[in-house]
Structure formats: structure tokens, C-alpha cells
Write a protein that holds these residues in place. Structure first.
Motif, mmCIF file in Angstrom:
data_model
loop_
_atom_site.group_PDB
_atom_site.id
_atom_site.type_symbol
_atom_site.label_atom_id
_atom_site.label_comp_id
_atom_site.label_asym_id
_atom_site.label_seq_id
_atom_site.Cartn_x
_atom_site.Cartn_y
_atom_site.Cartn_z
ATOM 1 N N GLY A 1 -5.324 -5.063 -2.061
ATOM 2 C CA GLY A 1 -6.053 -4.032 -2.782
ATOM 3 C C GLY A 1 -5.077 -3.429 -3.782
ATOM 4 O O GLY A 1 -3.942 -3.883 -3.927
ATOM 5 N N TRP A 2 -5.481 -2.419 -4.477
ATOM 6 C CA TRP A 2 -4.613 -1.823 -5.489
ATOM 7 C C TRP A 2 -3.605 -0.907 -4.818
ATOM 8 O O TRP A 2 -3.961 0.083 -4.202
ATOM 9 C CB TRP A 2 -5.435 -1.080 -6.535
ATOM 10 C CG TRP A 2 -6.326 -2.014 -7.265
ATOM 11 C CD1 TRP A 2 -7.674 -2.166 -7.109
ATOM 12 C CD2 TRP A 2 -5.932 -2.978 -8.236
ATOM 13 N NE1 TRP A 2 -8.149 -3.149 -7.931
ATOM 14 C CE2 TRP A 2 -7.090 -3.681 -8.652
ATOM 15 C CE3 TRP A 2 -4.719 -3.336 -8.821
ATOM 16 C CZ2 TRP A 2 -7.081 -4.692 -9.593
ATOM 17 C CZ3 TRP A 2 -4.707 -4.348 -9.764
ATOM 18 C CH2 TRP A 2 -5.865 -5.007 -10.143
ATOM 19 N N VAL A 3 -2.329 -1.281 -4.919
ATOM 20 C CA VAL A 3 -1.247 -0.506 -4.316
ATOM 21 C C VAL A 3 -0.276 -0.068 -5.413
ATOM 22 O O VAL A 3 -0.214 -0.660 -6.486
ATOM 23 C CB VAL A 3 -0.494 -1.321 -3.234
ATOM 24 C CG1 VAL A 3 -1.411 -1.624 -2.069
ATOM 25 C CG2 VAL A 3 0.094 -2.592 -3.801
ATOM 26 N N HIS A 4 0.503 0.957 -5.115
ATOM 27 C CA HIS A 4 1.496 1.466 -6.051
ATOM 28 C C HIS A 4 2.659 0.483 -6.126
ATOM 29 O O HIS A 4 2.963 -0.216 -5.162
ATOM 30 C CB HIS A 4 1.979 2.849 -5.592
ATOM 31 C CG HIS A 4 2.763 3.569 -6.636
ATOM 32 N ND1 HIS A 4 4.121 3.451 -6.747
ATOM 33 C CD2 HIS A 4 2.363 4.394 -7.631
ATOM 34 C CE1 HIS A 4 4.537 4.181 -7.761
ATOM 35 N NE2 HIS A 4 3.486 4.776 -8.314
ATOM 36 N N GLU A 5 3.333 0.434 -7.259
ATOM 37 C CA GLU A 5 4.425 -0.526 -7.435
ATOM 38 C C GLU A 5 5.577 -0.297 -6.471
ATOM 39 O O GLU A 5 6.353 -1.206 -6.199
ATOM 40 C CB GLU A 5 4.938 -0.512 -8.875
ATOM 41 C CG GLU A 5 5.669 0.729 -9.289
ATOM 42 C CD GLU A 5 6.170 0.660 -10.725
ATOM 43 O OE1 GLU A 5 7.278 1.168 -10.960
ATOM 44 O OE2 GLU A 5 5.478 0.121 -11.583
ATOM 45 N N SER A 6 5.691 0.880 -5.882
ATOM 46 C CA SER A 6 6.753 1.148 -4.905
ATOM 47 C C SER A 6 6.537 0.372 -3.603
ATOM 48 O O SER A 6 7.424 0.319 -2.755
ATOM 49 C CB SER A 6 6.840 2.645 -4.611
ATOM 50 O OG SER A 6 5.635 3.103 -4.018
ATOM 51 N N THR A 7 5.384 -0.230 -3.439
ATOM 52 C CA THR A 7 5.088 -1.024 -2.246
ATOM 53 C C THR A 7 5.886 -2.329 -2.229
ATOM 54 O O THR A 7 5.930 -3.025 -1.230
ATOM 55 C CB THR A 7 3.571 -1.334 -2.178
ATOM 56 O OG1 THR A 7 2.860 -0.113 -2.345
ATOM 57 C CG2 THR A 7 3.171 -1.937 -0.856
ATOM 58 N N GLY A 8 6.543 -2.667 -3.323
ATOM 59 C CA GLY A 8 7.315 -3.908 -3.434
ATOM 60 C C GLY A 8 8.331 -4.101 -2.321
ATOM 61 O O GLY A 8 8.548 -5.213 -1.847
ATOM 62 N N LYS A 9 8.969 -3.013 -1.860
ATOM 63 C CA LYS A 9 9.947 -3.114 -0.772
ATOM 64 C C LYS A 9 9.275 -3.572 0.519
ATOM 65 O O LYS A 9 9.798 -4.416 1.247
ATOM 66 C CB LYS A 9 10.639 -1.758 -0.581
ATOM 67 C CG LYS A 9 11.755 -1.784 0.406
ATOM 68 C CD LYS A 9 12.900 -2.622 -0.101
ATOM 69 C CE LYS A 9 14.065 -2.529 0.864
ATOM 70 N NZ LYS A 9 15.031 -3.578 0.649
ATOM 71 N N LEU A 10 8.096 -3.055 0.810
ATOM 72 C CA LEU A 10 7.354 -3.486 2.007
ATOM 73 C C LEU A 10 6.929 -4.954 1.887
ATOM 74 O O LEU A 10 6.933 -5.691 2.873
ATOM 75 C CB LEU A 10 6.131 -2.599 2.215
ATOM 76 C CG LEU A 10 6.400 -1.145 2.580
ATOM 77 C CD1 LEU A 10 5.103 -0.351 2.592
ATOM 78 C CD2 LEU A 10 7.100 -1.061 3.919
ATOM 79 N N ILE A 11 6.579 -5.359 0.686
ATOM 80 C CA ILE A 11 6.194 -6.757 0.448
ATOM 81 C C ILE A 11 7.380 -7.674 0.741
ATOM 82 O O ILE A 11 7.226 -8.718 1.385
ATOM 83 C CB ILE A 11 5.709 -6.950 -1.011
ATOM 84 C CG1 ILE A 11 4.531 -6.032 -1.320
ATOM 85 C CG2 ILE A 11 5.418 -8.404 -1.299
ATOM 86 C CD1 ILE A 11 3.251 -6.364 -0.651
ATOM 87 N N GLU A 12 8.574 -7.290 0.292
ATOM 88 C CA GLU A 12 9.775 -8.088 0.570
ATOM 89 C C GLU A 12 10.032 -8.180 2.067
ATOM 90 O O GLU A 12 10.426 -9.230 2.573
ATOM 91 C CB GLU A 12 10.987 -7.478 -0.138
ATOM 92 C CG GLU A 12 10.964 -7.664 -1.637
ATOM 93 C CD GLU A 12 12.115 -6.965 -2.334
ATOM 94 O OE1 GLU A 12 12.719 -6.036 -1.732
ATOM 95 O OE2 GLU A 12 12.396 -7.341 -3.479
ATOM 96 N N GLU A 13 9.821 -7.091 2.791
ATOM 97 C CA GLU A 13 10.018 -7.110 4.242
ATOM 98 C C GLU A 13 9.008 -8.041 4.915
ATOM 99 O O GLU A 13 9.344 -8.744 5.866
ATOM 100 C CB GLU A 13 9.913 -5.698 4.802
ATOM 101 C CG GLU A 13 11.077 -4.819 4.430
ATOM 102 C CD GLU A 13 10.947 -3.410 4.962
ATOM 103 O OE1 GLU A 13 10.097 -3.170 5.843
ATOM 104 O OE2 GLU A 13 11.697 -2.539 4.491
#
Length: 107
Positions: free
Chosen positions: A46-58
Motif C-alpha cells: 500500500g502507500w507507505v512513507h519513504e522512511s519505511t525503506g529501512k524496514l523493507i531492508e530488514e
């Protein structure tokens, strides 16, 4: 969020050798055995804030993943992390494969 579930089967084909005295053309020359049925799922964040990138890497480095409470493997092994998008909202998509076979998991 939209979720797509895919089902796939695999099997092993073996050559059949019929007795030449009782040959039956209806049997054919090969047969499939050891069917396995696997399921995979595609999910969107869904639409997430760009700061979510760290969680995506994890998530990309996770050793244990549960999808709907079931063990799964992440099939998406690379992802382009986006930044500075208008409105700073981004939609990511991931492919998971359930980490078990629905049919004939034991041979």
C-alpha cells in the motif's frame, strides 16, 4: 491491500515399459508421479512513507517470515528503494512462497 495467490504443481515423469505380449496403447509411454503443490502469494505494502525503506531492508534479510501465520520464503531478492517521490508515498510489491508443500511433501 490487493493480494494475489498462485498455485503451482511439479511432478516427475517416468518412462513406462509395457510387456510386449500385452501391450496396451491406451496406457501411454510415460506417467507422472510425486506431485507437489506449492502456493505463493504477492502482496503490496500500500502507500507507505519513504522512511519505511529501512524496514523493507530488514525484511529482505529476514531468516524467519510468516505470511498469514504460515512459514514463507521471500522470493523477491532485490528491491529498488525509492526516495523523494511526490508526496513521499511509495507502494512496494513482494513475492512470497509458502515454505511447505500442500500435497505430497514427503516422498
Amino acid at each position: 491491500f490487493p493480494v494475489t495467490i498462485n498455485t503451482a504443481t511439479t511432478s516427475k515423469d517416468y518412462q513406462l515399459f509395457q510387456d510386449s505380449t500385452s501391450f496396451n496403447p491406451a496406457i501411454g509411454e510415460s506417467k507422472s508421479f510425486n506431485y507437489k503443490l506449492t502456493r505463493s502469494v504477492r502482496v503490496n505494502t500500500g502507500w507507505v512513507h519513504e522512511s519505511t525503506g529501512k524496514l523493507i531492508e530488514e525484511l529482505l534479510c529476514s531468516t524467519t517470515i510468516l505470511v498469514d501465520g504460515k512459514p514463507a520464503k521471500l522470493k523477491t531478492n532485490s528491491l529498488e528503494l525509492m526516495k523523494s517521490v511526490n508526496g513521499k508515498l511509495i507502494n512496494y510489491s513482494f513475492d512470497f512462497e509458502y515454505n511447505y508443500n500442500d500435497i505430497n511433501s514427503m516422498v
